[in-house]
Design an enzyme around this catalytic site. Structure first.
Site, mmCIF file in Angstrom:
data_model
loop_
_atom_site.group_PDB
_atom_site.id
_atom_site.type_symbol
_atom_site.label_atom_id
_atom_site.label_comp_id
_atom_site.label_asym_id
_atom_site.label_seq_id
_atom_site.Cartn_x
_atom_site.Cartn_y
_atom_site.Cartn_z
ATOM 1 N N TRP A 47 0.857 -1.192 0.000
ATOM 2 C CA TRP A 47 0.000 0.000 0.000
ATOM 3 C C TRP A 47 0.892 1.241 0.000
ATOM 4 O O TRP A 47 1.880 1.298 0.742
ATOM 5 C CB TRP A 47 -0.896 -0.032 1.249
ATOM 6 C CG TRP A 47 -1.802 1.147 1.405
ATOM 7 C CD1 TRP A 47 -2.620 1.692 0.427
ATOM 8 C CD2 TRP A 47 -2.007 1.929 2.574
ATOM 9 N NE1 TRP A 47 -3.307 2.751 0.950
ATOM 10 C CE2 TRP A 47 -2.960 2.917 2.264
ATOM 11 C CE3 TRP A 47 -1.494 1.878 3.867
ATOM 12 C CZ2 TRP A 47 -3.398 3.860 3.193
ATOM 13 C CZ3 TRP A 47 -1.924 2.808 4.795
ATOM 14 C CH2 TRP A 47 -2.866 3.787 4.455
ATOM 15 N N ASP A 70 -1.532 -6.115 8.731
ATOM 16 C CA ASP A 70 -2.503 -5.100 8.324
ATOM 17 C C ASP A 70 -3.748 -5.845 7.858
ATOM 18 O O ASP A 70 -3.715 -6.578 6.869
ATOM 19 C CB ASP A 70 -1.900 -4.254 7.182
ATOM 20 C CG ASP A 70 -2.791 -3.074 6.832
ATOM 21 O OD1 ASP A 70 -3.970 -3.077 7.235
ATOM 22 O OD2 ASP A 70 -2.317 -2.147 6.144
ATOM 23 N N LYS A 89 -13.833 -0.504 5.257
ATOM 24 C CA LYS A 89 -14.407 -1.219 4.110
ATOM 25 C C LYS A 89 -15.540 -2.139 4.549
ATOM 26 O O LYS A 89 -16.609 -2.111 3.972
ATOM 27 C CB LYS A 89 -13.349 -2.061 3.390
ATOM 28 C CG LYS A 89 -11.953 -1.507 3.415
ATOM 29 C CD LYS A 89 -11.718 -0.361 2.473
ATOM 30 C CE LYS A 89 -10.365 0.258 2.766
ATOM 31 N NZ LYS A 89 -9.886 1.210 1.838
HETATM 32 C C1 LMR Z 1 -6.659 2.441 -0.784
HETATM 33 O O1 LMR Z 1 -5.625 1.759 -0.798
HETATM 34 O O2 LMR Z 1 -7.154 2.929 -1.802
HETATM 35 C C2 LMR Z 1 -7.357 2.659 0.520
HETATM 36 O O3 LMR Z 1 -6.705 2.001 1.543
HETATM 37 C C3 LMR Z 1 -7.609 4.089 0.812
HETATM 38 C C4 LMR Z 1 -6.360 4.873 1.119
HETATM 39 O O4 LMR Z 1 -6.382 5.574 2.136
HETATM 40 O O5 LMR Z 1 -5.388 4.819 0.385
#
Ligand code: LMR
Length: 410
Positions: free
Chosen positions: A143, A225, A260
């Site tokens: 992420w 996570d 989510k």
């Molecule tokens: C995403 O990866 O799109 C979500 O977790 C929202 C974010 O805050 O990035």
């Protein structure tokens, strides 16, 4: 020389400070979502930020949430501060949701945090303030915000192999080899408990056994996570990898998000669960979690927490919520299948997406192709090639497949 220095100092100190800040780059996910909002083109498609959308393209408030809010509206008596770690009813009910009814909760230091991001930061801060110099391993890719969160807590970030060369599956041997050969005791290892973000590619349960054993052998700290509980195989099924890790590792950190699965994105509800070897250290651990939170956001917001507590504390609301999570998961998976079929009808094999789980899929498109989709077709996807599958609908599918087919020719 002295006069020169004084002149320079006076000039530096008297010139405006804020005006001298350099422009920070836009966030690679939320920045794109903001650019999408400003795009005037009709028929534009937003597959950037991970929010669930229904067939009409709306991000609905779940019915279970609506009903819980009605109850809260009638019964809530105060908006006074919550404890630093949130209400005990919240931390107890989410600990049960995440760890199961039979877990030894005396081992758990739990806190309500503002979303999963708040949990990541509070967990990282708690570790880093007590063990300066800690290193954290992140999957490559991960992420987009993970690195920044851990670096802001003062941790050194390193990456372990995750994807194979074709970006179509897990390079499990590469992952294990990196962690085995370069990992050190007390290194933190960030693992996505399910629905890996951004790839949707998860290890199998057998592979989780190996990961879990490796963490234990190397005395590394698993830091999970868990932002998509219920979006992989089911609310309970998605806890299996976590339980595999817990069976062999005495100390584990879990960061849950209810953005989510409860659709509570803007209410900022998440939880940090720091699990110790036995109950003997929990009080001190909890005091450190509190200390990290207090100097950051002080204490958590009440409304979203009350919604989660109300739903989890009521059998009927809970059953309704579980059915709504199942429906979201089913819709996402049918959109993924439909995308694969759409691409296949254009002679392109995207079958590798079939095993991906959760909101996201990694299409294999590169940054240049993603940019072309944005500029030429008003289709917004993340530059890494990640698409939010939950943002697709039968109405947008053909447009997307045709545009991706063109992008693939570039
Ligand atoms: C995403 O990866 O799109 C979500 O977790 C929202 C974010 O805050 O990035």
């Amino acid at each position: 020389m002295v006069w020169g220095t004084i002149f320079w100092l006076r000039k530096t100190v008297s010139s405006p400070m804020f005006e001298s800040f350099p422009l920070a780059p836009p966030d690679s996910i939320l920045g794109l979502a903001a650019a999408f909002e400003k795009d005037p083109r009709p028929g534009k498609i937003n597959l950037t930020v991970g929010v669930f959308k229904d067939e009409q393209g709306r991000t609905p408030i779940l019915e279970s949430v609506r009903q819980a809010e009605e109850r809260i509206f009638k019964t809530q008596k105060t908006k006074s501060y919550l404890p630093i770690e949130g209400a005990p009813e919240f931390t107890k009910s989410v600990s049960r949701l995440v760890l199961g009814e039979d877990f030894d909760f005396s081992r758990v230091a739990a806190a309500h945090t503002p979303g999963g991001t708040g949990a990541l930061r509070a967990g990282a801060d708690t570790l880093a303030r007590n063990f300066p110099g800690l290193r954290v391993w992140l999957s490559n890719p991960t992420w987009a915000n993970h690195g920044s969160v851990f670096q802001a807590a003062g941790m050194e970030t390193l990456v372990y192999t995750y994807l194979n060369g074709g970006k179509t599956g897990l390079d499990f041997d590469g992952m294990i080899q990196d962690l085995e050969s370069k990992g050190r005791p007390r290194d933190v290892v960030l693992l996505h408990a399910c629905c890996h973000n951004p790839t949707g590619i998860d290890p199998t349960l057998e592979q989780w056994e190996r990961i879990s054993s490796l963490m234990a052998e190397k005395k590394m700290i698993p830091f999970l996570d868990f932002a998509y509980q219920g979006f992989g195989d089911g609310i309970v099924e998605d806890t299996k990898p976590l339980h595999i890790v817990l069976r062999k590792n005495p100390e584990v950190v879990v960061c849950s998000s209810f953005s989510k699965n409860f659709g509570l994105y803007s209410e900022r509800v998440g939880a940090l669960l720091m699990i110790g070897a036995d109950g003997s250290g929990t009080e001190a651990l909890m005091s450190q979690v509190r200390a990290s939170i207090r100097c950051n956001y002080s204490n958590p917001p009440r409304h979203g927490e009350a919604i989660v507590v109300t739903i989890l504390g009521d059998n009927d609301l809970s059953a309704l919520w579980r059915s709504e999570v199942d429906a979201m998961r089913t819709r996402i998976s049918s959109m993924r299948d439909s995308f694969i079929r759409g691409m296949s009808s254009m002679g392109r094999d995207f079958g590798f997406l079939a095993t991906q789980k959760g909101m996201f899929s990694y299409t294999g498109l590169n940054a240049m192709q993603a940019d072309w989709l944005k500029q030429e077709r008003a289709i917004y996807i993340v530059g890494t090639g990640r698409i939010n599958v939950a943002g697709l609908s039968p109405d947008t599918m053909t447009t997307l497949c045709m545009a991706v087919d063109e992008a693939c020719k570039l």
